[in-house]
Design a protein around this motif. Structure first.
Motif, PDB file in Angstrom:
ATOM      1  N   MET A   1      13.477   5.584   1.108  1.00  0.00           N
ATOM      2  CA  MET A   1      14.065   4.351   0.636  1.00  0.00           C
ATOM      3  C   MET A   1      14.182   4.432  -0.887  1.00  0.00           C
ATOM      4  N   THR A   2      15.370   4.174  -1.404  1.00  0.00           N
ATOM      5  CA  THR A   2      15.582   4.266  -2.845  1.00  0.00           C
ATOM      6  C   THR A   2      15.007   3.043  -3.547  1.00  0.00           C
ATOM      7  N   ARG A   3      14.893   3.171  -4.845  1.00  0.00           N
ATOM      8  CA  ARG A   3      14.345   2.073  -5.653  1.00  0.00           C
ATOM      9  C   ARG A   3      15.214   0.820  -5.520  1.00  0.00           C
ATOM     10  N   GLN A   4      16.522   1.010  -5.461  1.00  0.00           N
ATOM     11  CA  GLN A   4      17.439  -0.120  -5.338  1.00  0.00           C
ATOM     12  C   GLN A   4      17.273  -0.808  -3.970  1.00  0.00           C
ATOM     13  N   GLU A   5      17.110  -0.011  -2.915  1.00  0.00           N
ATOM     14  CA  GLU A   5      16.898  -0.577  -1.582  1.00  0.00           C
ATOM     15  C   GLU A   5      15.582  -1.365  -1.531  1.00  0.00           C
ATOM     16  N   LYS A   6      14.544  -0.824  -2.175  1.00  0.00           N
ATOM     17  CA  LYS A   6      13.261  -1.515  -2.207  1.00  0.00           C
ATOM     18  C   LYS A   6      13.376  -2.854  -2.934  1.00  0.00           C
ATOM     19  N   SER A   7      14.074  -2.857  -4.056  1.00  0.00           N
ATOM     20  CA  SER A   7      14.216  -4.115  -4.800  1.00  0.00           C
ATOM     21  C   SER A   7      15.027  -5.126  -3.997  1.00  0.00           C
ATOM     22  N   GLN A   8      15.998  -4.657  -3.211  1.00  0.00           N
ATOM     23  CA  GLN A   8      16.773  -5.557  -2.364  1.00  0.00           C
ATOM     24  C   GLN A   8      15.898  -6.153  -1.251  1.00  0.00           C
ATOM     25  N   VAL A   9      15.041  -5.324  -0.658  1.00  0.00           N
ATOM     26  CA  VAL A   9      14.123  -5.809   0.379  1.00  0.00           C
ATOM     27  C   VAL A   9      13.156  -6.833  -0.205  1.00  0.00           C
TER      28      VAL A   9
ATOM     29  N   GLU B   1       9.131 -10.058  11.968  1.00  0.00           N
ATOM     30  CA  GLU B   1       9.691  -8.905  11.265  1.00  0.00           C
ATOM     31  C   GLU B   1       8.558  -7.991  10.817  1.00  0.00           C
ATOM     32  N   VAL B   2       8.703  -6.706  11.079  1.00  0.00           N
ATOM     33  CA  VAL B   2       7.735  -5.720  10.597  1.00  0.00           C
ATOM     34  C   VAL B   2       8.092  -5.408   9.147  1.00  0.00           C
ATOM     35  N   VAL B   3       7.082  -5.426   8.276  1.00  0.00           N
ATOM     36  CA  VAL B   3       7.323  -5.249   6.846  1.00  0.00           C
ATOM     37  C   VAL B   3       6.404  -4.189   6.267  1.00  0.00           C
ATOM     38  N   LYS B   4       6.824  -3.647   5.137  1.00  0.00           N
ATOM     39  CA  LYS B   4       5.961  -2.741   4.388  1.00  0.00           C
ATOM     40  C   LYS B   4       5.022  -3.586   3.528  1.00  0.00           C
ATOM     41  N   ASN B   5       3.747  -3.235   3.551  1.00  0.00           N
ATOM     42  CA  ASN B   5       2.738  -4.029   2.857  1.00  0.00           C
ATOM     43  C   ASN B   5       3.014  -4.175   1.363  1.00  0.00           C
ATOM     44  N   THR B   6       3.351  -3.075   0.702  1.00  0.00           N
ATOM     45  CA  THR B   6       3.554  -3.134  -0.743  1.00  0.00           C
ATOM     46  C   THR B   6       4.754  -4.002  -1.097  1.00  0.00           C
TER      47      THR B   6
ATOM     48  N   LEU C   1       5.954  -6.525   0.706  1.00  0.00           N
ATOM     49  CA  LEU C   1       5.597  -7.918   0.973  1.00  0.00           C
ATOM     50  C   LEU C   1       4.673  -8.454  -0.121  1.00  0.00           C
ATOM     51  N   GLU C   2       3.755  -7.634  -0.584  1.00  0.00           N
ATOM     52  CA  GLU C   2       2.848  -8.056  -1.649  1.00  0.00           C
ATOM     53  C   GLU C   2       3.628  -8.379  -2.924  1.00  0.00           C
ATOM     54  N   LYS C   3       4.614  -7.551  -3.250  1.00  0.00           N
ATOM     55  CA  LYS C   3       5.428  -7.817  -4.439  1.00  0.00           C
ATOM     56  C   LYS C   3       6.269  -9.074  -4.252  1.00  0.00           C
ATOM     57  N   ALA C   4       6.743  -9.299  -3.031  1.00  0.00           N
ATOM     58  CA  ALA C   4       7.513 -10.520  -2.754  1.00  0.00           C
ATOM     59  C   ALA C   4       6.625 -11.757  -2.886  1.00  0.00           C
ATOM     60  N   MET C   5       5.369 -11.645  -2.452  1.00  0.00           N
ATOM     61  CA  MET C   5       4.435 -12.768  -2.595  1.00  0.00           C
ATOM     62  C   MET C   5       4.143 -13.049  -4.062  1.00  0.00           C
ATOM     63  N   GLU C   6       4.022 -12.000  -4.857  1.00  0.00           N
ATOM     64  CA  GLU C   6       3.781 -12.174  -6.287  1.00  0.00           C
ATOM     65  C   GLU C   6       4.974 -12.847  -6.955  1.00  0.00           C
ATOM     66  N   ALA C   7       6.188 -12.506  -6.515  1.00  0.00           N
ATOM     67  CA  ALA C   7       7.399 -13.060  -7.109  1.00  0.00           C
ATOM     68  C   ALA C   7       7.700 -14.470  -6.605  1.00  0.00           C
ATOM     69  N   SER C   8       7.036 -14.880  -5.543  1.00  0.00           N
ATOM     70  CA  SER C   8       7.295 -16.189  -4.951  1.00  0.00           C
ATOM     71  C   SER C   8       6.702 -17.303  -5.796  1.00  0.00           C
TER      72      SER C   8
ATOM     73  N   THR D   1      -4.654  -9.726   0.229  1.00  0.00           N
ATOM     74  CA  THR D   1      -5.751  -8.780   0.436  1.00  0.00           C
ATOM     75  C   THR D   1      -5.815  -8.278   1.874  1.00  0.00           C
ATOM     76  N   VAL D   2      -5.192  -8.980   2.814  1.00  0.00           N
ATOM     77  CA  VAL D   2      -5.237  -8.548   4.218  1.00  0.00           C
ATOM     78  C   VAL D   2      -4.109  -7.579   4.549  1.00  0.00           C
ATOM     79  N   LEU D   3      -3.281  -7.268   3.574  1.00  0.00           N
ATOM     80  CA  LEU D   3      -2.159  -6.362   3.799  1.00  0.00           C
ATOM     81  C   LEU D   3      -2.642  -4.912   3.803  1.00  0.00           C
ATOM     82  N   ALA D   4      -3.082  -4.484   4.967  1.00  0.00           N
ATOM     83  CA  ALA D   4      -3.517  -3.103   5.165  1.00  0.00           C
ATOM     84  C   ALA D   4      -3.114  -2.698   6.578  1.00  0.00           C
ATOM     85  N   GLY D   5      -2.816  -1.449   6.760  1.00  0.00           N
ATOM     86  CA  GLY D   5      -2.380  -0.996   8.082  1.00  0.00           C
ATOM     87  C   GLY D   5      -0.988  -1.517   8.391  1.00  0.00           C
ATOM     88  N   ASN D   6      -0.668  -1.601   9.666  1.00  0.00           N
ATOM     89  CA  ASN D   6       0.638  -2.114  10.070  1.00  0.00           C
ATOM     90  C   ASN D   6       0.645  -3.633   9.982  1.00  0.00           C
TER      91      ASN D   6
END
Length: 171
Positions: free
Chosen positions: A1-9, A51-56, A58-65, A74-79
């Motif tokens: 996944m490119t940096r641009q795709e990650k920022s879009q997600v 929706e299945v999400v990548k932890n990192t 989702l964590e960045k989205a929570m910070e930006a929210s 802190t519970v974002l570990a594993g799937n």
């Protein structure tokens, strides 16, 4: 996944988080394709987006929210899978019902109207939460109760004043 795709997600997740007050984080690892499909169907019927999400991400989205998710990142570990709903207890009910057939999904945490719940042991407390409509219904029922008593008193005493006074004095 490119940096641009990650920022879009991250932008998409931030928009989803901003549009709701009910977010559940679950662990659905180990479920086969058929079971996962059944879980998605159950969620869809209940008006829940799963929706299945990548932890990192989702964590960045929570910070930006704009919301404060407290200890939830802190519970974002594993799937991790995210459940987004309008009703605060709907995802908990789906999880509880689905766990009658399977040992998953496990509740990692939930964010409901500024309150944070951490751990699978909170599932029963989340099920007990009442929706806005349920609370309004109870309030209306409580407000109607005295009026119903007066009306029934008027009906039971008949049209005579003596019957009415007797009925009201008994109550």
């Amino acid at each position: 996944m490119t940096r641009q795709e990650k920022s879009q997600v991250i932008e998409d997740l931030t928009a989803q988080l901003a549009g709701t007050n009910v977010v559940y984080l679950t662990d659905i690892s180990g479920l086969d394709a058929e079971t996962t499909s059944n879980l998605r169907r159950s969620c869809f019927k209940a008006g829940i987006k799963l929706e299945v999400v990548k932890n990192t991400l989702l964590e960045k989205a929570m910070e930006a929210s704009e919301f404060d998710y407290g200890q939830l990142p802190t519970v974002l570990a594993g799937n991790s899978a995210i459940m987004i709903a309008e009703n605060g207890n709907a995802p908990a009910k789906v999880i509880k019902e689905f766990r009658k057939k399977s040992d998953k999904p496990l509740l990692k945490g939930a964010f409901i109207h500024q309150a944070v719940f951490i751990g699978d042991n909170q599932l029963d407390a989340l099920i007990a939460l009442k929706s806005k409509e349920e609370v309004i219904g109870e309030i209306i029922g409580l407000l109607q109760s005295p009026a119903k008593n007066v009306v029934s008193a008027l009906k039971s005493g008949g049209s005579t004043i003596a019957g009415l006074v007797k009925t009201l004095s008994e109550r």
